[in-house]
Design an enzyme around this catalytic site. Sequence first.
Site, PDB file in Angstrom:
ATOM      1  N   ASN A   1       0.811  -1.225   0.000  1.00 30.32           N
ATOM      2  CA  ASN A   1       0.000   0.000   0.000  1.00 30.32           C
ATOM      3  C   ASN A   1       0.848   1.281   0.000  1.00 30.32           C
ATOM      4  OD1 ASN A   1      -2.335   1.451   0.034  1.00 30.32           O
ATOM      5  ND2 ASN A   1      -2.888   0.968   2.151  1.00 30.32           N
TER       6      ASN A   1
ATOM      7  N   HIS B   1     -14.225  -5.083  11.135  1.00 32.18           N
ATOM      8  CA  HIS B   1     -13.933  -3.790  11.767  1.00 32.18           C
ATOM      9  C   HIS B   1     -15.236  -3.077  12.101  1.00 32.18           C
ATOM     10  CE1 HIS B   1      -9.755  -3.166   9.692  1.00 32.18           C
ATOM     11  NE2 HIS B   1      -9.900  -4.381  10.182  1.00 32.18           N
TER      12      HIS B   1
ATOM     13  N   ARG C   1     -13.267  -6.020  15.587  1.00 33.89           N
ATOM     14  CA  ARG C   1     -12.217  -5.075  15.995  1.00 33.89           C
ATOM     15  C   ARG C   1     -12.893  -3.730  16.243  1.00 33.89           C
ATOM     16  NH1 ARG C   1      -7.316  -2.313  12.514  1.00 33.89           N
ATOM     17  NH2 ARG C   1      -9.000  -0.884  12.008  1.00 33.89           N
TER      18      ARG C   1
ATOM     19  N   TYR D   1      -6.764   6.747  14.002  1.00 33.47           N
ATOM     20  CA  TYR D   1      -6.505   5.607  13.129  1.00 33.47           C
ATOM     21  C   TYR D   1      -7.747   4.699  13.067  1.00 33.47           C
ATOM     22  CZ  TYR D   1      -5.642   0.986  11.729  1.00 33.47           C
ATOM     23  OH  TYR D   1      -5.812  -0.209  11.093  1.00 33.47           O
TER      24      TYR D   1
ATOM     25  N   ASP E   1      -6.733  -2.411  17.718  1.00 29.35           N
ATOM     26  CA  ASP E   1      -5.438  -2.148  17.080  1.00 29.35           C
ATOM     27  C   ASP E   1      -4.901  -0.809  17.587  1.00 29.35           C
ATOM     28  OD1 ASP E   1      -3.275  -1.857  15.422  1.00 29.35           O
ATOM     29  OD2 ASP E   1      -4.370  -2.184  13.548  1.00 29.35           O
TER      30      ASP E   1
ATOM     31  N   HIS F   1      -2.076   0.297  16.706  1.00 30.68           N
ATOM     32  CA  HIS F   1      -1.359   0.809  15.523  1.00 30.68           C
ATOM     33  C   HIS F   1      -0.019   1.458  15.872  1.00 30.68           C
ATOM     34  CE1 HIS F   1      -1.610   1.933  11.151  1.00 30.68           C
ATOM     35  NE2 HIS F   1      -2.207   0.766  11.173  1.00 30.68           N
TER      36      HIS F   1
ATOM     37  N   GLU G   1      -3.620  -5.412  19.321  1.00 33.46           N
ATOM     38  CA  GLU G   1      -2.695  -5.497  18.185  1.00 33.46           C
ATOM     39  C   GLU G   1      -1.713  -4.328  18.181  1.00 33.46           C
ATOM     40  OE1 GLU G   1      -4.704  -5.431  14.408  1.00 33.46           O
ATOM     41  OE2 GLU G   1      -2.846  -4.930  13.368  1.00 33.46           O
TER      42      GLU G   1
ATOM     43  N   GLU H   1       2.054  -7.001  11.264  1.00 31.06           N
ATOM     44  CA  GLU H   1       1.557  -6.830   9.892  1.00 31.06           C
ATOM     45  C   GLU H   1       2.589  -6.127   9.015  1.00 31.06           C
ATOM     46  OE1 GLU H   1      -2.070  -4.694  10.671  1.00 31.06           O
ATOM     47  OE2 GLU H   1      -1.164  -2.781  10.158  1.00 31.06           O
TER      48      GLU H   1
ATOM     49  N   ARG I   1       0.898 -11.633  12.842  1.00 26.32           N
ATOM     50  CA  ARG I   1       0.062 -10.887  11.901  1.00 26.32           C
ATOM     51  C   ARG I   1       0.647 -10.861  10.489  1.00 26.32           C
ATOM     52  NH1 ARG I   1      -4.436  -9.070  11.586  1.00 26.32           N
ATOM     53  NH2 ARG I   1      -4.035  -6.865  11.227  1.00 26.32           N
TER      54      ARG I   1
ATOM     55  N   HIS J   1      -2.931 -10.432   8.793  1.00 24.53           N
ATOM     56  CA  HIS J   1      -3.407  -9.140   8.296  1.00 24.53           C
ATOM     57  C   HIS J   1      -4.307  -9.375   7.089  1.00 24.53           C
ATOM     58  CE1 HIS J   1      -2.018  -4.987   6.544  1.00 24.53           C
ATOM     59  NE2 HIS J   1      -3.153  -4.867   7.210  1.00 24.53           N
TER      60      HIS J   1
ATOM     61  N   ASP K   1      -6.201  -3.414   1.574  1.00 25.77           N
ATOM     62  CA  ASP K   1      -5.043  -3.177   0.701  1.00 25.77           C
ATOM     63  C   ASP K   1      -4.258  -4.454   0.414  1.00 25.77           C
ATOM     64  OD1 ASP K   1      -4.731  -2.073   3.564  1.00 25.77           O
ATOM     65  OD2 ASP K   1      -2.663  -2.538   3.068  1.00 25.77           O
TER      66      ASP K   1
ATOM     67  N   GLU L   1      -8.186 -11.704   9.687  1.00 25.84           N
ATOM     68  CA  GLU L   1      -8.829 -10.399   9.504  1.00 25.84           C
ATOM     69  C   GLU L   1      -9.586 -10.404   8.181  1.00 25.84           C
ATOM     70  OE1 GLU L   1      -6.121  -7.079   9.200  1.00 25.84           O
ATOM     71  OE2 GLU L   1      -7.703  -5.628   9.673  1.00 25.84           O
TER      72      GLU L   1
ATOM     73  N   TRP M   1       2.586   6.290  12.387  1.00 30.01           N
ATOM     74  CA  TRP M   1       1.173   6.325  11.985  1.00 30.01           C
ATOM     75  C   TRP M   1       0.506   5.039  12.379  1.00 30.01           C
ATOM     76  CZ3 TRP M   1      -1.586   3.371   8.236  1.00 30.01           C
ATOM     77  CH2 TRP M   1      -2.960   3.712   8.177  1.00 30.01           C
TER      78      TRP M   1
HETATM   79  O1  KDG Z   1      -1.980  -0.218   4.626  1.00 26.36           O
HETATM   80  C1  KDG Z   1      -2.038  -0.145   6.019  1.00 26.36           C
HETATM   81  C2  KDG Z   1      -3.234  -0.922   6.519  1.00 26.36           C
HETATM   82  O2  KDG Z   1      -3.261  -2.196   5.968  1.00 26.36           O
HETATM   83  C3  KDG Z   1      -3.233  -1.022   8.014  1.00 26.36           C
HETATM   84  O3  KDG Z   1      -3.264   0.239   8.582  1.00 26.36           O
HETATM   85  C4  KDG Z   1      -4.445  -1.821   8.470  1.00 26.36           C
HETATM   86  O4  KDG Z   1      -3.565  -1.891  10.684  1.00 26.36           O
HETATM   87  C5  KDG Z   1      -4.295  -2.356   9.829  1.00 26.36           C
HETATM   88  C6  KDG Z   1      -5.083  -3.539  10.167  1.00 26.36           C
HETATM   89  O5  KDG Z   1      -4.884  -4.051  11.263  1.00 26.36           O
HETATM   90  O6  KDG Z   1      -5.903  -3.952   9.358  1.00 26.36           O
HETATM   91 MG    MG Z   2      -3.134  -3.370  12.201  1.00 27.04          MG
END
Ligand code: KDG
Ligand code: MG
Length: 402
Positions: free
Chosen positions: A37, A122, A147, A159, A210, A212, A236, A262, A283, A312, A316, A339, A402
Amino acid sequence: MKITDAKVIVCSPGRNFVTLKIFTDEGIYGLGDATLNGMEKAVVSHLEEYCIPALKGKDPRNIEDIWHYFYKGVYWKRGSVSMTAVSAIDLALWDIKAKVLGTPLYNMLGGKSRNKILVYCHANGKDSEETIDKVGEKIKNGFRAVRVQSGIPGIDHTYGVPKDNKPYEPAAKGLAHEEYWDTSKYLNFLPSLFRKVRDVYGENIHLLHDAHHRCTPIEAARLAKELEPFHLFWLEDPVSGELQEGLRLIRKHSTTPVAIGEVFNTIYDYTTLMTEQLIDYIRMPLVHGGGITHLLKVAAMASVYHIQTGFHGATDLSPVNLAAALHFNTAINNFGIQEYMPHQEIVNEVFKVNYNFTDGYLFIDDTHGIGVDIDEKKAAKYPYEKASLPVNRKTNGTMFYW
Ligand code: KDG
Ligand code: MG
């Protein structure tokens, strides 16, 4: 049998996907997902300039050797771009082999350990109330694992939560936009959200979250400890994974299960995490973690430490990756959860898929190989569009994860 050629198909039915197609002298071809991605073109160039010329003439049946040709054989190894290319080659070769032998991929991986694959979806909302409603919608739609991500009071972008109530898509058109983040607001808010979700829906649903990569080890330890009463299926990416030892602190303070990886791409990202039993779920997906060949080894090592898979599966990652993951999940013993963020409808115009969702589970059919095909004419209707993941700063302007 020989590889005669290969090509890379880039399309954007709602979002960008990169697909590798490997051709053989027996007329059978294989598909691999090569989507990374926001960095799609880097993988395309790596495949076209370096990998495809070297693939031509090789016997596609020698998957292990070809894998090592592009891993051990390459001086500048590892890293997301090159491992995504290796993964795509690997998936396409397993697809070819299973088609040649006339069997669905899972049969090549040990056969069926289960008939259906537990998935999580999600649910996200701009605040607690909306998020709680969204969790309810997902439960009504049959999901058994959800999630939960929510907007946080005092933070503009969070996020996992779209601004405009559209389905959440991680990348946005054009260059990266900037978001701002405040960990203390997040840490103060999150336990109250999960308390409310449990109060409304009880214990009979799996809840995931998550973080993140946005906590330091001690912040993550506090979060995991404060979430403990709500019995998450997993927390996560509580910390960024480069510092594997950082996860010791989380373990020391809490029994909340941890999933990570991931963004990892080899087994070496996991060795301390596994041998010290610092995590519960891996992941790293097939598309970025070296394909079936490498993930079989990672999953086998994980199984020794009672660690399960939880690949994951955001939008994307293409349907080719998801189908391959479902075969893998069908076959291995230490599958945990998958997921599942369903792709937009137009993605199914381009990719013909072999899986369907019923009552909390994904089911895969017995089409030979991975079982997904790409309609290249339809793909050509949706040319590549530049899109980027956001970048993130703390509210005081400091660059952050991020
Ligand atoms: O491209 C980044 C995403 O795939 C990611 O942010 C998604 O963290 C993610 C998840 O757990 O699905
Ligand atoms: Mg994630």
